[in-house]
Scaffold this motif. Structure first.
Motif, short mmCIF file in Angstrom:
data_model
loop_
_atom_site.label_atom_id
_atom_site.label_comp_id
_atom_site.label_asym_id
_atom_site.label_seq_id
_atom_site.Cartn_x
_atom_site.Cartn_y
_atom_site.Cartn_z
N ARG A 88 14.84 -14.69 9.41
CA ARG A 88 16.14 -14.99 10.02
C ARG A 88 16.46 -14.00 11.15
O ARG A 88 16.85 -14.40 12.26
CB ARG A 88 17.22 -14.92 8.95
CG ARG A 88 18.64 -15.21 9.44
CD ARG A 88 19.64 -14.76 8.40
NE ARG A 88 19.54 -13.30 8.18
CZ ARG A 88 20.02 -12.68 7.10
NH1 ARG A 88 20.62 -13.36 6.15
NH2 ARG A 88 19.89 -11.36 6.99
N ASP A 89 16.28 -12.71 10.88
CA ASP A 89 16.65 -11.69 11.86
C ASP A 89 15.69 -11.67 13.05
O ASP A 89 16.12 -11.54 14.20
CB ASP A 89 16.69 -10.32 11.20
CG ASP A 89 17.75 -10.22 10.11
OD1 ASP A 89 18.64 -11.10 10.07
OD2 ASP A 89 17.67 -9.29 9.28
N VAL B 118 13.87 -18.54 9.65
CA VAL B 118 13.89 -18.99 11.05
C VAL B 118 14.79 -20.21 11.18
O VAL B 118 15.59 -20.32 12.13
CB VAL B 118 12.46 -19.32 11.53
CG1 VAL B 118 12.50 -19.90 12.95
CG2 VAL B 118 11.58 -18.08 11.50
N MET B 119 14.71 -21.12 10.21
CA MET B 119 15.57 -22.31 10.23
C MET B 119 17.05 -21.92 10.18
O MET B 119 17.90 -22.50 10.86
CB MET B 119 15.22 -23.22 9.07
CG MET B 119 13.90 -23.94 9.20
SD MET B 119 13.61 -25.09 7.82
CE MET B 119 12.19 -26.00 8.43
N GLY C 156 23.18 -23.26 16.43
CA GLY C 156 23.29 -24.65 16.85
C GLY C 156 22.04 -25.18 17.52
O GLY C 156 22.09 -26.14 18.30
N VAL C 157 20.90 -24.57 17.22
CA VAL C 157 19.62 -25.02 17.79
C VAL C 157 19.06 -26.12 16.91
O VAL C 157 18.84 -25.93 15.71
CB VAL C 157 18.62 -23.85 17.89
CG1 VAL C 157 17.26 -24.34 18.38
CG2 VAL C 157 19.16 -22.75 18.81
N SER D 146 8.83 -30.50 11.13
CA SER D 146 9.48 -29.39 11.80
C SER D 146 8.87 -29.05 13.15
O SER D 146 9.27 -28.08 13.78
CB SER D 146 9.44 -28.14 10.90
OG SER D 146 8.11 -27.68 10.73
N THR D 147 7.91 -29.85 13.58
CA THR D 147 7.29 -29.62 14.90
C THR D 147 7.32 -30.90 15.72
O THR D 147 7.15 -32.01 15.19
CB THR D 147 5.84 -29.14 14.76
OG1 THR D 147 5.11 -30.03 13.91
CG2 THR D 147 5.78 -27.73 14.16
N ALA D 148 7.54 -30.72 17.03
CA ALA D 148 7.58 -31.86 17.95
C ALA D 148 7.35 -31.32 19.36
O ALA D 148 7.44 -30.10 19.58
CB ALA D 148 8.94 -32.57 17.86
#
Length: 344
Positions: free
Chosen positions: A236-237, A263-264, A271-272, A339-341
């Motif tokens: 996260r950090d 990370v999520m 807001g990503v 989770s990937t694009a």
């Protein structure tokens, strides 16, 4: 009238019936339990003698071979899957498993006396999981007569200390696979939140990541590399710091699934959107990968099989079986989920 019972067929039921007591009372008398009245005890003993009861002699058995599994940190999805593999292989081979962990973290608690105590209990050897060991501790383990296998070794110098057996995954290849997947999607600014610098697996995954960038003709950006730890908060950090940059990454490779969840969270707080604005790849393929939203693309390492292999290697070593290799690496594989694009 006293019942007639053949001596070679006298059972506890027969004794209980003749004495007019319960089978449990007869058992207590035979085992010398104190909670039987003296008169009842004398009566039952007389019946036992009259009927000629002889307890069944159980054949003596050798104690089960036992091994110790030592975790640096036990309460993780990774650790539970390693232990599942060790225990499964141990059950197949009639081996008992004792589990312990470093409650306060530091491995300096692993003194020569500690290893000798494990040996005094009759244990064959030790499997350590992501636990930091120095050469002195490795030697102390060997001096105590214990076999040693390390899973995902941290700072043991494996190339010079052949008394150590190790089991791990192809971490360099896994780091390469994760980053190449993102490059194929079109990402060019890729972060790496990868674990402690002292961790051998983390170091190998980072080198695989850097190799993928180099193959693509890209230079690595120091601001997009964060090597702090494998925890949720670390992910996260570290990701939060990258996402606050003037030019944030469009994708991040995390050192494990748990840090990928961090990370999520950093993305959610800012807001990503995932994966439209940020793609994420984890490492391990624990249950957390399927529970995440979106479900996590990750590098699968065969964690349970690593535990099984460690148990097999340890038993072979302590029994004098010649091993083909001291350092076993099991293959990783990329698992693509949601989770990937491609970058927006």
């Amino acid at each position: 009238m006293t019942m007639q019972v053949r001596r070679d067929r006298v059972t506890l039921d027969a004794v209980a019936q003749e004495a007019g007591v319960s089978k449990a009372t007869v058992s207590k008398v035979l085992n010398g339990r104190p909670d039987v009245a003296p008169s009842t005890r004398a009566h039952v003993q007389a019946v036992l003698e009259t009927l000629g009861y002889r307890p069944t002699r159980r054949p003596r058995t050798e104690p089960r071979p036992t091994i110790t599994v030592l975790f640096n940190e036990f309460a993780t999805l990774y650790s539970s899957q390693v232990l599942t593999g060790v225990v499964g292989a141990a059950q197949e081979r009639g081996v008992a498993v004792v589990v312990t962990n470093l409650v306060d973290g530091p491995s300096n608690a692993l003194t020569s006396e500690w290893f000798r105590e494990i040996a005094s209990l009759g244990h064959l050897g030790l499997i350590t999981v992501t636990t930091e060991l120095d050469d002195g501790q490795v030697d102390a383990c060997a001096d105590a007569g214990l076999g040693l296998v390390v899973i995902d070794p941290v700072e043991v110098d494996l190339q010079t200390n052949e008394s150590v057996l190790s089991v791990s995954a192809t971490n360099w290849s896994g780091g390469l696979q994760a980053t190449e997947h993102l490059l194929r999607l079109g990402h060019r600014r890729i972060g790496f939140v990868g674990g402690k610098p002292a961790s051998r697996p983390a170091e190998q995954r980072l080198h695989g990541h850097l190799a993928a960038l180099q193959r693509a003709g890209l230079e690595s950006d120091p601001e997009l590399i964060d090597m702090v730890g494998f925890d949720y908060e670390d992910g996260r950090d570290g990701a939060g710091r990258m996402l606050d940059l003037a030019e944030p990454p469009t994708a991040i490779v995390a050192g494990c699934d748990v840090s990928a969840l961090g990370v999520m969270e950093a993305s959610r707080l800012r807001g990503v959107r995932l994966p439209e604005e940020l793609s994420i790849v984890g490492f391990d393929d624990t249950y957390a990968a399927g529970w995440a939203s979106p479900q996590l693309t990750t590098v699968r390492q065969p964690i349970r099989e690593m535990g099984r292999a460690a148990l097999r290697e340890l038993l072979s070593a302590v029994r004098g079986v010649k091993l083909e290799t001291h350092h076993l690496e099991l293959s990783t594989a990329l698992v693509v989920r949601d989770s990937t694009a491609p970058p927006r």
